[in-house]
Design an enzyme around this catalytic site. Structure first.
Site, mmCIF file in Angstrom:
data_model
loop_
_atom_site.group_PDB
_atom_site.id
_atom_site.type_symbol
_atom_site.label_atom_id
_atom_site.label_comp_id
_atom_site.label_asym_id
_atom_site.label_seq_id
_atom_site.Cartn_x
_atom_site.Cartn_y
_atom_site.Cartn_z
ATOM 1 N N GLU A 21 36.291 -20.434 14.079
ATOM 2 C CA GLU A 21 35.548 -19.059 14.905
ATOM 3 C C GLU A 21 34.341 -19.860 15.397
ATOM 4 O O GLU A 21 33.493 -20.128 14.668
ATOM 5 C CB GLU A 21 35.202 -17.965 14.004
ATOM 6 N N CYS A 72 27.600 -15.695 17.203
ATOM 7 C CA CYS A 72 28.390 -16.106 18.340
ATOM 8 C C CYS A 72 28.694 -15.133 19.237
ATOM 9 O O CYS A 72 29.291 -15.344 20.508
ATOM 10 C CB CYS A 72 29.588 -16.816 17.557
#
Length: 449
Positions: free
Chosen positions: A230, A264
């Site tokens: 991720e 993110c």
């Protein structure tokens, strides 16, 4: 052993000194984790669930302590830290309830055997490399499903939040007396590579930058280890000409400033139809200006933001809010809005990890999609429009990302899968798909008579 220190980003004060574990110390942890796995994998789902529920309760008991530690080490607001702890507790409760049904054997409809079914077995010891920005959530959102599947965990946390990692380790240590489900191993990059290569480590999960993900992926590939990544993101939100502009502006400001923009999956690029651009920018800058901001997690991150904003200006961006770091102590940076009346391709390759929003003015939806998809990242994103049917079709078929939303922003949740495409990584966390990442999908067949 190499030494490092944690630092309060609001004051610059040193909090504590640490040493990375040596390889011999780390290897002992790996070997013990392998023994722990042999016990835990045989524990029933019912008993595993009881441990996860105990973990949820313990997290809530330590809520204030965890929030305070996160505040001191990486600047997170106390209220945000407490909300992060609660989200983790809820996730533990969700998987405690749902994991057994998720991993129930599945019968094959037909096969060359008298009987065939698919069984889901744990892979074993999983090495987890986690970042500083959500120092508890990033760990628990992986750990809860992985543990309920029967795996055990080695945790390498970011040095910046080593104290939080220590506290996580103590919380896990108190769960059981005969074995440990998570071992906190604070190691440097060289030792981390040795961990990945160790024969009893069968999986790796990494959350962090795309550059870091590439390095970890190379080590995992060399050693044929299953990996979930991720990585970074530069999420785009499209504001179409028929959008509720004021509502869109509120949502966009909120998603840009999550965790002081250090996420993110925070919205970073806002692509607005020229017919509503003036109105959107007015409401958006107002919302950004009024938000309460924590410091960035480090002064080095503050310097990076300063340099990136200068690049945005060089590439044709006009600063309409903020745009310069305050003088004095602390890693602070103000909410900043930079407007582009003409596109510049380099902007879309930047991941700005702080409270800086780039607004792009476009002529139509086709141009908006082209601008959004020009980024090498593909984590999340969305569209604001009053035509929900059109918006859903647009994001499902045209917007290149792993998690897309109409008239709202991306929120990770244990009930739905989360992850990206392109340079934002691969694999999924959370939901049913998340628990499947670290299981052996085993076919079990019986011959006919």
């Amino acid at each position: 052993m190499s030494a490092f220190k944690t630092v309060n980003p609001a004051t610059g004060d040193v909090l504590k000194s640490y040493n990375h574990l040596s390889w011999p110390e780390t290897e002992k942890n790996i070997e013990q984790a392998a023994k722990d796995f042999q016990i835990w994998r045989k524990v029933s789902f019912k008993d595993r669930a009881e441990v996860l529920l105990k973990l949820a309760q313990s997290l809530r008991t330590h809520k204030s302590e965890l929030a305070q530690m996160m505040n001191q080490e990486m600047g997170k607001l106390i209220a945000e830290g407490k909300a992060e702890v609660e989200k983790c507790a809820v996730t533990c409760e969700y998987y405690a309830k749902e994991a057994e049904s998720m991993l129930k054997n599945q019968l094959a409809a037909s096969s060359p055997y008298k009987h065939a079914e698919v069984s889901f077995q744990p892979v074993g010891v999983v090495f987890s490399v986690m970042p500083w920005n959500f120092p508890l959530w990033q760990v628990i959102r992986f750990a809860a499903p992985a543990l309920m599947a029967g795996n055990v965990i080695l945790l390498k946390h970011a040095d910046l939040t080593a104290g939080t990692s220590e506290l996580i380790g103590r919380i896990f240590n108190d769960l059981t007396s005969e074995y440990k489900l998570l071992r906190n191993i604070q190691v440097n990059h060289e030792v981390a590579a040795q961990v990945i290569a160790h024969p009893v480590v069968h999986g790796v999960t990494f959350t962090g930058s795309s550059q870091g993900g590439r390095s970890v992926a190379v080590e995992a590939a060399k050693n044929l280890k299953k990996i979930v990544l991720e990585l970074g993101g530069s999420d785009a939100y499209l504001v179409l000409e028929d959008a509720d502009v004021e509502a869109a502006a509120k949502a966009c400001a909120k998603v840009r400033l999550v965790n002081c923009g250090q996420s993110c999956v925070a919205g970073k690029r806002f692509i607005v139809n020229e017919k509503v651009a003036k109105d959107f920018i007015h409401h958006f800058t107002k919302e950004m200006k009024e938000a309460e901001l924590a410091p960035l997690a480090s002064v080095k991150f503050q310097k990076s933001i300063v340099d990136q904003v200068e690049k945005l200006k060089k590439w044709g961006g006009k600063v309409v809010l903020g745009g310069s770091a305050p003088q004095g102590a602390g890693a602070f940076y103000p909410a900043t809005v930079v407007v582009f009346e003409k596109d510049h391709p380099e902007v879309h390759r930047e991941e700005i990890f702080g409270p800086v929003a780039s607004v792009f003015i476009v002529k139509n939806t086709e141009e908006a999609l082209a601008v959004a998809n020009s980024s090498p990242y593909g984590l999340g994103g969305g569209v604001f429009t009053r035509d929900v049917k059109k918006g859903k079709e647009l994001i499902e078929k045209e917007l290149q990302a792993g998690f897309v939303v109409v008239n709202d922003y991306v929120k990770s949740d244990p009930r739905i899968p989360f992850g990206g495409i392109k340079e934002s990584g691969y694999g999924r966390e959370l939901g049913h798909f998340g628990i499947m990442e670290f299981v052996n999908i085993k076919t079990v067949a019986v011959a006919g008579e």
